[in-house]
Scaffold this motif. Structure first.
Motif, PDB file in Angstrom:
ATOM      1  N   PRO A  90      29.918  46.460  29.021  1.00  0.00           N
ATOM      2  CA  PRO A  90      30.254  45.332  29.930  1.00  0.00           C
ATOM      3  C   PRO A  90      30.534  45.896  31.286  1.00  0.00           C
ATOM      4  CG  PRO A  90      31.900  46.982  28.338  1.00  0.00           C
ATOM      5  CD  PRO A  90      30.473  47.427  28.291  1.00  0.00           C
ATOM      6  N   PHE A  91      30.542  44.500  32.106  1.00  0.00           N
ATOM      7  CA  PHE A  91      30.613  44.907  33.690  1.00  0.00           C
ATOM      8  C   PHE A  91      32.012  45.195  34.082  1.00  0.00           C
ATOM      9  CE2 PHE A  91      26.828  43.971  33.462  1.00  0.00           C
ATOM     10  CZ  PHE A  91      25.634  43.693  34.519  1.00  0.00           C
ATOM     11  N   ARG A  92      33.079  44.332  33.733  1.00  0.00           N
ATOM     12  CA  ARG A  92      34.363  44.387  34.099  1.00  0.00           C
ATOM     13  C   ARG A  92      35.421  45.118  33.501  1.00  0.00           C
ATOM     14  NH1 ARG A  92      36.140  38.562  36.147  1.00  0.00           N
ATOM     15  NH2 ARG A  92      37.488  40.060  37.400  1.00  0.00           N
ATOM     16  N   GLY A  93      36.515  45.393  34.026  1.00  0.00           N
ATOM     17  CA  GLY A  93      37.796  46.094  33.534  1.00  0.00           C
ATOM     18  C   GLY A  93      39.058  45.206  33.609  1.00  0.00           C
ATOM     19  N   HIS A  94      39.781  45.747  33.084  1.00  0.00           N
ATOM     20  CA  HIS A  94      41.162  44.904  32.970  1.00  0.00           C
ATOM     21  C   HIS A  94      41.944  45.121  34.363  1.00  0.00           C
ATOM     22  CE1 HIS A  94      41.272  44.587  28.765  1.00  0.00           C
ATOM     23  NE2 HIS A  94      40.862  45.811  28.557  1.00  0.00           N
ATOM     24  N   GLY A  95      41.808  46.262  35.099  1.00  0.00           N
ATOM     25  CA  GLY A  95      42.166  46.169  36.660  1.00  0.00           C
ATOM     26  C   GLY A  95      41.193  46.614  37.543  1.00  0.00           C
ATOM     27  N   GLU A  96      40.730  45.614  38.388  1.00  0.00           N
ATOM     28  CA  GLU A  96      39.696  46.103  39.259  1.00  0.00           C
ATOM     29  C   GLU A  96      40.489  46.138  40.834  1.00  0.00           C
ATOM     30  OE1 GLU A  96      36.932  42.886  38.594  1.00  0.00           O
ATOM     31  OE2 GLU A  96      35.945  43.978  37.023  1.00  0.00           O
ATOM     32  N   SER A  97      41.575  46.133  40.754  1.00  0.00           N
ATOM     33  CA  SER A  97      42.056  46.532  42.223  1.00  0.00           C
ATOM     34  C   SER A  97      41.740  47.791  42.864  1.00  0.00           C
ATOM     35  CB  SER A  97      43.787  46.174  42.086  1.00  0.00           C
ATOM     36  OG  SER A  97      44.414  47.107  41.478  1.00  0.00           O
ATOM     37  N   GLU A  98      42.015  48.140  43.989  1.00  0.00           N
ATOM     38  CA  GLU A  98      41.502  49.350  44.675  1.00  0.00           C
ATOM     39  C   GLU A  98      42.534  50.425  44.089  1.00  0.00           C
ATOM     40  OE1 GLU A  98      41.325  49.120  48.658  1.00  0.00           O
ATOM     41  OE2 GLU A  98      39.493  47.449  48.844  1.00  0.00           O
ATOM     42  N   SER A  99      43.597  50.148  43.682  1.00  0.00           N
ATOM     43  CA  SER A  99      44.507  50.937  43.424  1.00  0.00           C
ATOM     44  C   SER A  99      44.212  51.457  42.066  1.00  0.00           C
ATOM     45  CB  SER A  99      46.156  50.451  43.441  1.00  0.00           C
ATOM     46  OG  SER A  99      46.080  49.326  42.670  1.00  0.00           O
ATOM     47  N   SER A 100      43.566  50.860  41.114  1.00  0.00           N
ATOM     48  CA  SER A 100      43.229  51.036  39.764  1.00  0.00           C
ATOM     49  C   SER A 100      42.426  52.184  39.305  1.00  0.00           C
ATOM     50  CB  SER A 100      42.598  49.904  39.119  1.00  0.00           C
ATOM     51  OG  SER A 100      42.389  50.230  37.837  1.00  0.00           O
ATOM     52  N   ASN A 101      42.847  53.159  38.502  1.00  0.00           N
ATOM     53  CA  ASN A 101      42.201  54.273  38.315  1.00  0.00           C
ATOM     54  C   ASN A 101      40.837  53.889  37.530  1.00  0.00           C
ATOM     55  OD1 ASN A 101      44.105  56.103  39.251  1.00  0.00           O
ATOM     56  ND2 ASN A 101      45.465  55.871  37.131  1.00  0.00           N
ATOM     57  N   GLN A 102      40.908  52.922  36.843  1.00  0.00           N
ATOM     58  CA  GLN A 102      39.535  52.348  36.142  1.00  0.00           C
ATOM     59  C   GLN A 102      39.323  51.165  36.520  1.00  0.00           C
ATOM     60  OE1 GLN A 102      36.394  52.078  35.030  1.00  0.00           O
ATOM     61  NE2 GLN A 102      36.863  54.009  34.033  1.00  0.00           N
ATOM     62  N   GLN A 103      38.190  50.896  37.367  1.00  0.00           N
ATOM     63  CA  GLN A 103      38.052  49.378  37.825  1.00  0.00           C
ATOM     64  C   GLN A 103      36.826  48.733  37.089  1.00  0.00           C
ATOM     65  OE1 GLN A 103      37.224  50.453  42.181  1.00  0.00           O
ATOM     66  NE2 GLN A 103      38.542  49.273  42.662  1.00  0.00           N
ATOM     67  N   GLY A 104      36.477  49.261  36.026  1.00  0.00           N
ATOM     68  CA  GLY A 104      35.419  48.450  35.057  1.00  0.00           C
ATOM     69  C   GLY A 104      34.264  49.312  35.387  1.00  0.00           C
ATOM     70  N   LEU A 105      33.083  49.314  34.421  1.00  0.00           N
ATOM     71  CA  LEU A 105      31.942  50.047  34.609  1.00  0.00           C
ATOM     72  C   LEU A 105      31.075  49.628  35.935  1.00  0.00           C
ATOM     73  CD1 LEU A 105      30.875  50.311  30.828  1.00  0.00           C
ATOM     74  CD2 LEU A 105      31.759  52.141  32.458  1.00  0.00           C
ATOM     75  N   PHE A 106      31.139  48.467  36.265  1.00  0.00           N
ATOM     76  CA  PHE A 106      30.299  47.799  37.353  1.00  0.00           C
ATOM     77  C   PHE A 106      30.666  48.437  38.917  1.00  0.00           C
ATOM     78  CE2 PHE A 106      29.206  45.284  41.091  1.00  0.00           C
ATOM     79  CZ  PHE A 106      27.888  45.076  40.771  1.00  0.00           C
ATOM     80  N   LEU A 107      31.987  48.342  39.027  1.00  0.00           N
ATOM     81  CA  LEU A 107      32.569  49.232  40.303  1.00  0.00           C
ATOM     82  C   LEU A 107      32.478  50.688  40.366  1.00  0.00           C
ATOM     83  CD1 LEU A 107      35.387  46.903  40.992  1.00  0.00           C
ATOM     84  CD2 LEU A 107      33.025  46.805  42.132  1.00  0.00           C
ATOM     85  N   GLU A 108      32.837  51.185  38.959  1.00  0.00           N
ATOM     86  CA  GLU A 108      32.637  52.733  38.899  1.00  0.00           C
ATOM     87  C   GLU A 108      31.393  53.286  38.782  1.00  0.00           C
ATOM     88  OE1 GLU A 108      35.324  54.665  38.793  1.00  0.00           O
ATOM     89  OE2 GLU A 108      36.890  53.149  38.827  1.00  0.00           O
ATOM     90  N   THR A 109      30.392  52.396  38.158  1.00  0.00           N
ATOM     91  CA  THR A 109      29.060  52.998  38.563  1.00  0.00           C
ATOM     92  C   THR A 109      28.434  52.838  39.932  1.00  0.00           C
ATOM     93  OG1 THR A 109      28.688  52.295  36.114  1.00  0.00           O
ATOM     94  CG2 THR A 109      26.536  52.753  37.436  1.00  0.00           C
ATOM     95  N   LEU A 110      28.797  51.838  40.603  1.00  0.00           N
ATOM     96  CA  LEU A 110      28.464  51.715  42.043  1.00  0.00           C
ATOM     97  C   LEU A 110      28.999  52.807  42.780  1.00  0.00           C
ATOM     98  CD1 LEU A 110      26.934  49.607  43.969  1.00  0.00           C
ATOM     99  CD2 LEU A 110      28.927  48.308  44.132  1.00  0.00           C
ATOM    100  N   LYS A 111      30.344  52.960  42.519  1.00  0.00           N
ATOM    101  CA  LYS A 111      30.865  54.468  43.411  1.00  0.00           C
ATOM    102  C   LYS A 111      30.062  55.628  43.040  1.00  0.00           C
ATOM    103  CE  LYS A 111      35.077  53.460  42.001  1.00  0.00           C
ATOM    104  NZ  LYS A 111      36.642  53.571  41.871  1.00  0.00           N
ATOM    105  N   PHE A 112      29.752  55.656  41.886  1.00  0.00           N
ATOM    106  CA  PHE A 112      29.015  56.908  41.727  1.00  0.00           C
ATOM    107  C   PHE A 112      27.710  56.972  42.000  1.00  0.00           C
ATOM    108  CE2 PHE A 112      26.432  59.396  38.520  1.00  0.00           C
ATOM    109  CZ  PHE A 112      26.901  60.543  38.651  1.00  0.00           C
TER     110      PHE A 112
END
Length: 303
Positions: A90-112
């Motif tokens: 899946p792409f999205r997470g429950h909390g995608e704000s910048e303060s979230s510890n887990q923003q979803g797989l898409f944003l976390e993968t993009l950061k990594f």
């Protein structure tokens, strides 16, 4: 269109033309005040005629570096989308704000993915313009759809003029609506129903009905599209039938469901179960009951 003044004045300026020049006061009525339709149209015309404000000029004023940065952001987001799609994640997470510890797989993968690359990390996420981040839910859906379209195109190209079979898993709509949807899809993909040599669905009436089911509607157009009851549904029906007649099988699945609920509700219980599974696998490998090597059964985790 409202232009101010009487009905005849409006008709004169927007329809047949103004001829009554001895009544010049009507021109003032037509022009109206500062926010009249006439003055707003006049200002829009003036803005359009100013070359520096023209939209083509605005596009040309984008620097080459901005174009390069945009392509970097687009490629990074596309690479992450392709990776997640390839692994069925899946792409999205429950909390995608910048303060979230887990923003979803898409944003976390993009950061990594972009962190080790300075050229990427300097132009993506927080370092990207607010309107060019290439990370919004709509952008994610567009990237996924683009990948899906290319995948379908590759499959159709590989299929060529060969025969194919049709599998449909849907029981909430009418057979006719399903047939219309299939015809529309075939038309879009340039497929011919005459090349269909098999169709497989579950056993509900609107799918396999002898007279008005989807199976019958397709057979009416192509008598060679033989129907086969979906094996997955057959296995499910067989399992349900057997479980109804054997109490131990019922008890087994009841216990399995309860265990999954109890273990899944606690991280501590889950860790205990995984550790016990790991220890058992290691012991069996040590005793030679399980061989290790490529393509052998050597899982050390319980999925």
């Amino acid at each position: 269109m409202e232009v101010g003044g009487s009905g005849s004045t409006k008709e004169a300026f927007v329809g047949v033309g103004f001829k009554n020049w001895q009544k010049k006061d009507r021109i003032k009525v037509h022009v109206g005040g500062h926010r009249s339709v006439h003055n707003r149209c006049y200002q829009a015309c003036q803005d359009l005629m100013k070359q520096k404000q023209h939209i083509d000029i605005a596009f040309l004023n984008i620097s080459e570096q901005q174009r390069i940065d945009y392509r970097i952001r687009l490629k990074a987001s596309l690479d992450c989308a392709r990776y997640l799609l390839r692994n069925g994640q899946p792409f999205r997470g429950h909390g995608e704000s910048e303060s979230s510890n887990q923003q979803g797989l898409f944003l976390e993968t993009l950061k990594f993915y972009t962190k080790p690359n300075k050229q990427m990390s300097h132009v993506v996420l927080q370092n990207a313009p607010d309107n060019h981040k290439m990370t919004t839910p709509k952008i994610q859906k567009d990237l996924a759809q683009a990948c899906a379209d290319l995948t379908v195109k590759a499959i159709i190209s590989y299929l060529g003029d060969d025969y194919f079979s049709l599998l449909v898993d849907e029981a909430h709509t009418t057979a006719k609506s399903l047939k219309d949807a299939i015809d529309g899809l075939f038309s879009k993909l340039s497929l011919s129903l005459s090349k269909c040599r098999g169709q497989s669905y579950d056993g509900v009436s609107n799918m396999r009905g002898e007279f008005k089911g989807l199976k019958s509607l397709i057979l009416a157009d192509n008598k060679f599209a033989f129907y086969i009851h979906c094996f997955a549904h057959q296995l499910q029906l067989t399992l349900v039938k057997v479980a109804k007649h054997y109490k131990k099988i019922q008890e087994f699945f009841d216990m399995l469901q309860k265990m999954a609920t109890v273990v899944g509700g606690s991280c501590k219980r889950k860790e205990i179960l995984l550790m016990n599974q790991y220890e058992q696998i290691v012991e069996r490998i040590a005793r030679g009951e399980i061989l290790t090597g490529k393509s052998l059964n050597q899982e050390t985790t319980l999925k």
